[in-house]
Design an enzyme around this catalytic site. Structure first.
Site, PDB file in Angstrom:
ATOM      1  N   PHE A  11      50.477  46.223  35.356  1.00 35.36           N
ATOM      2  CA  PHE A  11      51.664  46.238  36.216  1.00 35.36           C
ATOM      3  C   PHE A  11      51.982  47.661  36.647  1.00 35.36           C
ATOM      4  O   PHE A  11      53.127  48.099  36.638  1.00 35.36           O
ATOM      5  CB  PHE A  11      52.846  45.606  35.471  1.00 35.36           C
ATOM      6  CG  PHE A  11      53.911  45.055  36.381  1.00 35.36           C
ATOM      7  CD1 PHE A  11      53.580  44.178  37.400  1.00 35.36           C
ATOM      8  CD2 PHE A  11      55.243  45.397  36.199  1.00 35.36           C
ATOM      9  CE1 PHE A  11      54.562  43.661  38.234  1.00 35.36           C
ATOM     10  CE2 PHE A  11      56.229  44.887  37.022  1.00 35.36           C
ATOM     11  CZ  PHE A  11      55.878  44.013  38.045  1.00 35.36           C
ATOM     12  N   VAL A  14      49.217  48.898  41.647  1.00 36.55           N
ATOM     13  CA  VAL A  14      48.583  47.730  42.264  1.00 36.55           C
ATOM     14  C   VAL A  14      49.240  46.434  41.791  1.00 36.55           C
ATOM     15  O   VAL A  14      49.559  45.552  42.609  1.00 36.55           O
ATOM     16  CB  VAL A  14      47.076  47.703  41.953  1.00 36.55           C
ATOM     17  CG1 VAL A  14      46.447  46.410  42.461  1.00 36.55           C
ATOM     18  CG2 VAL A  14      46.390  48.907  42.591  1.00 36.55           C
ATOM     19  N   ARG A  45      51.088  47.252  28.919  1.00 35.92           N
ATOM     20  CA  ARG A  45      50.779  47.956  27.681  1.00 35.92           C
ATOM     21  C   ARG A  45      52.020  48.112  26.818  1.00 35.92           C
ATOM     22  O   ARG A  45      51.962  48.019  25.596  1.00 35.92           O
ATOM     23  CB  ARG A  45      50.187  49.327  27.999  1.00 35.92           C
ATOM     24  CG  ARG A  45      49.763  50.113  26.757  1.00 35.92           C
ATOM     25  CD  ARG A  45      49.109  51.414  27.144  1.00 35.92           C
ATOM     26  NE  ARG A  45      47.868  51.191  27.876  1.00 35.92           N
ATOM     27  CZ  ARG A  45      47.105  52.164  28.364  1.00 35.92           C
ATOM     28  NH1 ARG A  45      47.480  53.425  28.243  1.00 35.92           N
ATOM     29  NH2 ARG A  45      45.993  51.868  28.988  1.00 35.92           N
ATOM     30  N   LYS A 104      36.996  48.586  40.134  1.00 35.49           N
ATOM     31  CA  LYS A 104      35.643  48.861  40.634  1.00 35.49           C
ATOM     32  C   LYS A 104      34.695  49.341  39.536  1.00 35.49           C
ATOM     33  O   LYS A 104      33.521  48.998  39.539  1.00 35.49           O
ATOM     34  CB  LYS A 104      35.681  49.844  41.819  1.00 35.49           C
ATOM     35  CG  LYS A 104      35.790  51.306  41.506  1.00 35.49           C
ATOM     36  CD  LYS A 104      37.211  51.741  41.216  1.00 35.49           C
ATOM     37  CE  LYS A 104      38.107  51.639  42.408  1.00 35.49           C
ATOM     38  NZ  LYS A 104      39.472  52.175  42.159  1.00 35.49           N
ATOM     39  N   VAL A 131      36.498  47.585  46.608  1.00 34.00           N
ATOM     40  CA  VAL A 131      35.886  48.499  47.582  1.00 34.00           C
ATOM     41  C   VAL A 131      36.829  48.699  48.762  1.00 34.00           C
ATOM     42  O   VAL A 131      37.200  47.734  49.431  1.00 34.00           O
ATOM     43  CB  VAL A 131      34.540  47.951  48.106  1.00 34.00           C
ATOM     44  CG1 VAL A 131      33.959  48.876  49.170  1.00 34.00           C
ATOM     45  CG2 VAL A 131      33.550  47.779  46.964  1.00 34.00           C
ATOM     46  N   GLU A 189      44.762  62.247  41.043  1.00 34.38           N
ATOM     47  CA  GLU A 189      45.277  62.212  39.677  1.00 34.38           C
ATOM     48  C   GLU A 189      45.324  63.624  39.097  1.00 34.38           C
ATOM     49  O   GLU A 189      44.735  64.557  39.641  1.00 34.38           O
ATOM     50  CB  GLU A 189      44.374  61.331  38.803  1.00 34.38           C
ATOM     51  CG  GLU A 189      44.219  59.902  39.295  1.00 34.38           C
ATOM     52  CD  GLU A 189      45.473  59.079  39.114  1.00 34.38           C
ATOM     53  OE1 GLU A 189      46.335  59.497  38.307  1.00 34.38           O
ATOM     54  OE2 GLU A 189      45.600  58.039  39.790  1.00 34.38           O
ATOM     55  N   ASP A 200      34.001  57.455  41.472  1.00 31.78           N
ATOM     56  CA  ASP A 200      34.703  56.329  42.081  1.00 31.78           C
ATOM     57  C   ASP A 200      33.894  55.750  43.241  1.00 31.78           C
ATOM     58  O   ASP A 200      33.702  54.533  43.345  1.00 31.78           O
ATOM     59  CB  ASP A 200      36.084  56.793  42.568  1.00 31.78           C
ATOM     60  CG  ASP A 200      36.843  55.705  43.304  1.00 31.78           C
ATOM     61  OD1 ASP A 200      37.424  54.837  42.626  1.00 31.78           O
ATOM     62  OD2 ASP A 200      36.857  55.715  44.549  1.00 31.78           O
ATOM     63  N   LYS A 204      31.861  51.894  43.756  1.00 36.23           N
ATOM     64  CA  LYS A 204      32.044  51.060  44.939  1.00 36.23           C
ATOM     65  C   LYS A 204      30.708  50.803  45.643  1.00 36.23           C
ATOM     66  O   LYS A 204      30.474  49.704  46.154  1.00 36.23           O
ATOM     67  CB  LYS A 204      33.043  51.726  45.888  1.00 36.23           C
ATOM     68  CG  LYS A 204      34.455  51.811  45.300  1.00 36.23           C
ATOM     69  CD  LYS A 204      35.377  52.668  46.149  1.00 36.23           C
ATOM     70  CE  LYS A 204      36.765  52.735  45.535  1.00 36.23           C
ATOM     71  NZ  LYS A 204      37.680  53.643  46.280  1.00 36.23           N
TER      72      LYS A 204
END
Length: 419
Positions: A11, A14, A45, A104, A131, A189, A200, A204
């Site tokens: 949560f 996204v 969590r 991904k 992707v 980040e 990353d 993809k």
């Protein structure tokens, strides 16, 4: 009328985007599906850090409580990392739930296993959001290009790297300054290595390969380079030539298998990725009938990713979203020759006969044509070289304008002292 019962695993940005999209689009969803879509459980969590206004939704940190919900049709996973997402989705499939994931990394590692398990259990698996965020790249390759032979896929699939390169070129700043700006805007980040070193984008690319070609390349054979070594002086030089550096994934199935790379390349104005700027993503697909298709849009973020997930939900319900592992209609190609720009400070570089000399920018760079394996051999001999593949073709006008060309270019010391 029976509702469609959904659980969210994760949560964060996204997960909240999916929750808000489902809540805010009930009328539209009901019109399409003929049913209400109801979020019945959310896995987090730490329960204390979250607050929901809807008392009818189970908020828990225990996945067993999610799996034991009396009504559960679809499990949507938006957790970072390979675990526990993979294990959660396996158990969801075994219960008989359809699954949708935005993860991904996990799907690059375990997608094939999840697809096979879903097939055996007669449930569907959606992964459009793995992707390029809200861009429908998976659906296009999987369901809309069946007669076409897929010849090549290229893409800018990491908005953080694309933003940094755009910022460096437009504002004339160094890499570190552009990275800091990306962090301040929330595009990067605190530890940005996953984005700027190409991990990353690599994951993809593996997902796209599985869909386009029915298999992935050997991971160890994939060229993966990030953008952290690109300097402002490089970008300024490229701009003088009318070229832009982009961090691009490339997939092509040749006679010796799938050739994949994730690396910075130079693109000319004729290439479809040339104008993809900032945090935008784009996927360029070459088909033998349709030619080039460019899908472009927001590649990440709360609602673009939520859009991909909810569209997957529609496809799953329509029984069109089960992406089984099957052979695609692929055209096999011989190993191609490409054009390359070589930058170096060394003065004694010997260019082998296997590379065709195209021209030289005085005291800056040399352009050659050749196969990637010959470039790799050159890098083994001279590891300090900076070499960029060119996407598009250097025509005679470009060579005449930007380079000093000669049919007598010497191969010994062919790259003079430069940048």
């Amino acid at each position: 009328m029976t509702d469609i019962h959904v659980a969210l695993l994760g949560f964060g940005t996204v997960g909240k985007g999916v929750y808000e999209t489902i809540k805010g689009h009930q009328t539209r969803l009901k019109a399409i599906l003929g049913k209400n879509v109801k979020v019945t459980g959310i896995l987090v969590r730490n329960v204390e850090k979250h607050e929901l206004q809807d008392d009818g939704v189970l908020l828990t940190s225990n996945f067993d409580e999610i799996l034991n919900l009396p009504k559960l049709d679809i499990v949507i996973e938006a957790i970072v990392g390979r675990e526990p997402g993979f294990s959660y989705l396996k158990r969801s499939i075994e219960r008989g739930c359809h699954i949708i994931t935005a993860n991904k990394e996990m799907f690059a590692y375990h997608g094939k296993e999840l697809l096979e398990l879903a097939s055996r259990n007669n449930v569907a698996c959606g992964f459009e959001a793995t992707v390029a965020g809200g861009i429908p790249a998976i659906q296009t390759v999987r369901t809309l290009l069946n007669v076409n032979k897929i010849e090549r896929i290229e893409g800018i699939v990491n908005g953080t790297s694309n933003y940094i390169l755009t910022k460096m070129r437009e504002d004339g700043v160094a890499f570190e300054e552009a990275l800091q700006a990306a962090k301040e805007k929330g595009y990067a980040e605190e530890d940005p290595s996953n984005d700027i070193e190409g991990h990353d984008a690599f994951y993809k690319a593996m997902v796209l390969s599985q869909i386009a070609f029915g298999e992935q390349p050997e991971w160890s054979a994939v060229t993966r380079k990030g953008i952290s070594a690109i300097t402002h002086s490089h970008i300024r030089l490229f701009s003088e030539w009318g070229l832009r550096v982009k961090h691009v994934i490339s997939l092509e199935k040749g006679v010796r298998g799938i050739v994949c790379s994730v690396k910075p390349v130079l693109v000319d104005p004729s290439h479809p990725l040339y104008s993809v700027e900032g945090v935008q993503n784009a996927v360029s697909i070459e088909g033998d009938i349709v030619g080039n298709i460019l899908l472009q849009g927001p590649g990440a973020g709360k609602f673009p990713t939520a859009s991909a997930i909810v569209e997957d939900l529609i496809q799953l319900n329509a029984k069109q979203g089960c992406y089984f592992d099957q052979e695609k209609n692929v055209r096999f190609k011989k190993e191609a020759r490409h054009q390359w720009a070589i930058l170096t400070k060394q003065t004694n570089v010997f260019i082998p006969e296997s590379l065709e000399l195209l021209g030289r920018a005085t005291e800056k760079a040399i352009f050659v044509s050749g196969k990637e394996k010959d470039i790799d051999k050159l890098l083994e001999t001279y590891p300090g070289l900076n070499i960029y593949q060119l996407y598009g073709q250097l025509d005679n006008e470009f060579l005449a304008k930007s380079l000093h060309t000669s049919s007598r270019l010497e191969r010994k010391a062919a790259v003079p002292k430069g940048i």
